[in-house]
Motif scaffolding. Sequence first.
Motif, mmCIF file in Angstrom:
data_model
loop_
_atom_site.group_PDB
_atom_site.id
_atom_site.type_symbol
_atom_site.label_atom_id
_atom_site.label_comp_id
_atom_site.label_asym_id
_atom_site.label_seq_id
_atom_site.Cartn_x
_atom_site.Cartn_y
_atom_site.Cartn_z
ATOM 1 N N PRO A 106 2.577 0.011 -10.485
ATOM 2 C CA PRO A 106 1.347 0.648 -10.014
ATOM 3 C C PRO A 106 0.096 -0.159 -10.394
ATOM 4 C CG PRO A 106 2.184 1.795 -11.925
ATOM 5 C CD PRO A 106 3.224 0.782 -11.570
ATOM 6 N N GLN A 107 -1.010 0.247 -9.808
ATOM 7 C CA GLN A 107 -2.283 -0.449 -10.005
ATOM 8 C C GLN A 107 -2.730 -0.419 -11.461
ATOM 9 O OE1 GLN A 107 -5.488 1.355 -7.892
ATOM 10 N NE2 GLN A 107 -6.982 -0.240 -8.378
ATOM 11 N N ARG A 108 -2.433 0.661 -12.185
ATOM 12 C CA ARG A 108 -2.931 0.783 -13.553
ATOM 13 C C ARG A 108 -2.318 -0.253 -14.490
ATOM 14 N NH1 ARG A 108 0.745 3.443 -16.789
ATOM 15 N NH2 ARG A 108 2.518 4.397 -15.695
ATOM 16 N N MET A 109 -1.247 -0.933 -14.071
ATOM 17 C CA MET A 109 -0.620 -1.957 -14.891
ATOM 18 C C MET A 109 -1.049 -3.367 -14.506
ATOM 19 S SD MET A 109 1.004 -0.023 -16.870
ATOM 20 C CE MET A 109 1.789 -1.311 -17.818
ATOM 21 N N VAL A 110 -1.995 -3.485 -13.562
ATOM 22 C CA VAL A 110 -2.365 -4.796 -13.017
ATOM 23 C C VAL A 110 -3.881 -4.923 -13.000
ATOM 24 C CG1 VAL A 110 -2.274 -6.305 -10.989
ATOM 25 C CG2 VAL A 110 -0.278 -4.926 -11.613
ATOM 26 N N HIS A 111 -4.351 -6.101 -13.377
ATOM 27 C CA HIS A 111 -5.773 -6.464 -13.235
ATOM 28 C C HIS A 111 -5.886 -7.436 -12.075
ATOM 29 C CE1 HIS A 111 -9.834 -7.605 -13.946
ATOM 30 N NE2 HIS A 111 -9.553 -8.786 -14.452
ATOM 31 N N HIS A 112 -6.645 -7.065 -11.048
ATOM 32 C CA HIS A 112 -6.698 -7.829 -9.798
ATOM 33 C C HIS A 112 -8.153 -8.096 -9.431
ATOM 34 C CE1 HIS A 112 -5.308 -8.156 -5.297
ATOM 35 N NE2 HIS A 112 -5.845 -9.270 -5.765
ATOM 36 N N ARG A 161 0.840 -1.191 0.000
ATOM 37 C CA ARG A 161 0.000 0.000 0.000
ATOM 38 C C ARG A 161 0.873 1.237 0.000
ATOM 39 N NH1 ARG A 161 -4.055 1.290 4.886
ATOM 40 N NH2 ARG A 161 -2.113 2.031 5.820
ATOM 41 N N GLY A 162 0.641 2.104 -1.008
ATOM 42 C CA GLY A 162 1.464 3.293 -1.141
ATOM 43 C C GLY A 162 0.949 4.460 -0.329
ATOM 44 N N ASN A 163 1.700 5.563 -0.350
ATOM 45 C CA ASN A 163 1.286 6.773 0.363
ATOM 46 C C ASN A 163 -0.037 7.320 -0.166
ATOM 47 O OD1 ASN A 163 3.519 6.820 2.048
ATOM 48 N ND2 ASN A 163 4.771 7.899 0.537
ATOM 49 N N ASP A 164 -0.346 7.020 -1.419
ATOM 50 C CA ASP A 164 -1.615 7.461 -2.001
ATOM 51 C C ASP A 164 -2.756 6.486 -1.705
ATOM 52 O OD1 ASP A 164 -0.724 5.345 -3.501
ATOM 53 O OD2 ASP A 164 -0.731 6.410 -5.421
ATOM 54 N N ARG A 165 -2.473 5.470 -0.839
ATOM 55 C CA ARG A 165 -3.438 4.453 -0.412
ATOM 56 C C ARG A 165 -3.849 3.524 -1.546
ATOM 57 N NH1 ARG A 165 -4.781 5.626 4.671
ATOM 58 N NH2 ARG A 165 -6.316 3.948 4.689
ATOM 59 N N LYS A 166 -3.155 3.574 -2.677
ATOM 60 C CA LYS A 166 -3.427 2.651 -3.769
ATOM 61 C C LYS A 166 -2.513 1.433 -3.662
ATOM 62 C CE LYS A 166 -4.933 6.170 -7.095
ATOM 63 N NZ LYS A 166 -4.680 6.774 -8.434
ATOM 64 N N PRO A 167 -2.949 0.280 -4.190
ATOM 65 C CA PRO A 167 -2.085 -0.904 -4.123
ATOM 66 C C PRO A 167 -0.982 -0.851 -5.184
ATOM 67 C CG PRO A 167 -4.157 -1.441 -5.216
ATOM 68 C CD PRO A 167 -4.288 -0.024 -4.740
ATOM 69 N N TYR A 168 0.177 -1.377 -4.808
ATOM 70 C CA TYR A 168 1.295 -1.569 -5.717
ATOM 71 C C TYR A 168 1.687 -3.032 -5.648
ATOM 72 C CZ TYR A 168 1.746 3.493 -6.131
ATOM 73 O OH TYR A 168 1.503 4.820 -6.382
#
Length: 411
Positions: free
Chosen positions: A153-159, A136-143
């Motif tokens: 980053p999340q935009r490169m992953v389908h989860h 979890r990054g500082n922006d609260r998005k998953p990495y």
Amino acid sequence: MFFSQLFGSQSTPGSGGWLSGIGGARSEAGQIVTPDTALALTALQNCVTLLAESIAQLPLELYRRTAEGQREVARDHSLYRVLAWEPNEWQTPFEYREQGQIAAGLRGNAISLIDRDPDGTVTALYPVTDPVQVLRGNDRKPYYRINGAEPIPQRMVHHVRWISLNSYFGLSPIVLHANAIGHAQAIRQYAGKSFLNGTALSGVIERPRESPPIKEQSAVDKLVDEWQRKYGGSENAKKVALLQEGMTFKPLSMTNVDADLIAALKLTSLEIARIYKVPPHMIGELDKATFSNIEHQAIQFVIYTLLPWIKRHEQAMMRDFLLPSERAEYYIEFNVSGLLRGDQSSRFAAYAVARQWGWLSVNDIRRLENLPPIAGGDVYLQPLNMINAAMPPTSVKPTAEQVAEIEGIVQ
């Protein structure tokens, strides 16, 4: 950049973040339960593949909302090719979605890498089978750190996640229910060793106590072999035997231990079916299935078991595949109407009511039955004795078409 030190790993304590793709748990029965060993259980394999194949076979469409409030299939969008027939260079859409659901069913997470054009359009999807660490990054998005590499980053992953306690990483059904699965593995291991090392006789030949013992083992073997040759096997069933010297044949029935083992094996199958909310009849347990309830159980399977998984996939795809500027216009949807149709007579009775009362046209019904539209089939009927509820009765006047139709009936 990351808060990974705040979280323990699901399968490897102390590694930071949440880890997918490896690991397992030891059950109280002593079995090491992993996704690979659990999949060897027939009931669990049936549940996991049933969900995966059911989702993979459904039509998946990319729709565009039109200005008239309708929808149309967006075949001109570049994402349509990826969803409909080419997710990557080696997998078919069925294989890709099947593998993703199997990963989600076993590990609680299905993860793919997204290949994008410079403008952000999805061009390919590559399933990830290596260990994945979610941070979890500082922006609260998953990495995502794949196999120890640099986080992406999340935009490169389908989860796609199963239920989650931290909203970032899905729980693994196998690890969560390791005791129930390990119990099933232990019972099957016990049954296998019983067949390997145990003795199971169909019956024994008894001689009277006062008869002189047979000293030569070869004579005993000859007697037993002759009995088996004459009366053993299905081809010798119902023959009449003659026993001499006061000998009797005593058949042996199933022991209580054998009966309890069968009941335990059936119970473990039901426990696994409960994990995945699969009706027992769909994994071969037909004890309480009848012709009257099995159809409704199949519909319940679609509504309460399959649809939650479908919604997870649909909403994850819309989040990961569509650009923020596209989400108001486009959406992704599985077509499950074919699984909810029931038997033919029930469908046709429902179509008749819908057609007569005007909320389905002929072409609407034909689309539901996967038939091509016909000319003039988009007309919606309205009973003659029905009026618009928003209009006062005094202001309602019959149209020329209605008058002509009534005159035609009267004549």
